[in-house]
Design a protein around this motif. Sequence first.
Motif, PDB file in Angstrom:
ATOM      1  N   ASP A  12      44.177  10.149  30.548  1.00 11.87           N
ATOM      2  CA  ASP A  12      42.826  10.020  31.099  1.00 11.87           C
ATOM      3  C   ASP A  12      41.983   9.001  30.336  1.00 11.87           C
ATOM      4  O   ASP A  12      40.883   8.666  30.749  1.00 11.87           O
ATOM      5  N   SER A  36      49.470  13.261  31.333  1.00 16.72           N
ATOM      6  CA  SER A  36      48.954  14.192  30.335  1.00 16.72           C
ATOM      7  C   SER A  36      47.486  14.542  30.607  1.00 16.72           C
ATOM      8  O   SER A  36      46.896  15.321  29.877  1.00 16.72           O
ATOM      9  N   GLY A  37      46.925  13.946  31.647  1.00 12.68           N
ATOM     10  CA  GLY A  37      45.494  14.108  31.889  1.00 12.68           C
ATOM     11  C   GLY A  37      45.143  15.199  32.889  1.00 12.68           C
ATOM     12  O   GLY A  37      45.972  16.034  33.243  1.00 12.68           O
ATOM     13  N   THR A  38      43.893  15.147  33.334  1.00 13.20           N
ATOM     14  CA  THR A  38      43.369  16.131  34.277  1.00 13.20           C
ATOM     15  C   THR A  38      43.048  15.505  35.629  1.00 13.20           C
ATOM     16  O   THR A  38      42.519  16.164  36.513  1.00 13.20           O
ATOM     17  N   PRO A  78      48.030  15.729  37.817  1.00  8.23           N
ATOM     18  CA  PRO A  78      47.719  16.131  36.434  1.00  8.23           C
ATOM     19  C   PRO A  78      48.702  17.177  35.925  1.00  8.23           C
ATOM     20  O   PRO A  78      49.031  18.129  36.631  1.00  8.23           O
ATOM     21  N   GLY A  79      49.180  16.955  34.706  1.00  8.31           N
ATOM     22  CA  GLY A  79      50.066  17.912  34.066  1.00  8.31           C
ATOM     23  C   GLY A  79      51.508  17.885  34.558  1.00  8.31           C
ATOM     24  O   GLY A  79      52.343  18.630  34.064  1.00  8.31           O
TER      25      GLY A  79
END
Length: 121
Positions: A12, A36-38, A78-79
């Motif tokens: 992000d 690895s972000g949202t 995300p994720g």
Amino acid sequence: IEATRIEVTLTDALTIEPVAMTVPAGVPVTFVVTNSGTILHEFVLGDEEVQAEHEAEMAEEGGMSMPEDEPNAIGVEPGQTKELTFTFDEAGTTLAGCHVVGHYTAGMKATVTASMACESK
């Protein structure tokens, strides 16, 4: 020949890590891409022209929808982690970019250099 696997992280902070990758030309390379972000990110392989075309497509669609997976591009929620296997036919440098609106222009890109493997007989 075993496929080369490269771990890639989309963040992000609008980065693609690693920012420079070297891969063998002429053999399949599997990019193991983790967001690895949202927020939604994508991983698009191609030269400047391909990146510009994809940027325009995403802008037309509003850039917030999940892009269709293509032979050279994946959207990663995300994720999540997804894999993209791609063969660079010849040696040279290409780009990886994220074209969720504003991300590529903010610098969310990396270089991928394909080099000819030394054939050992």
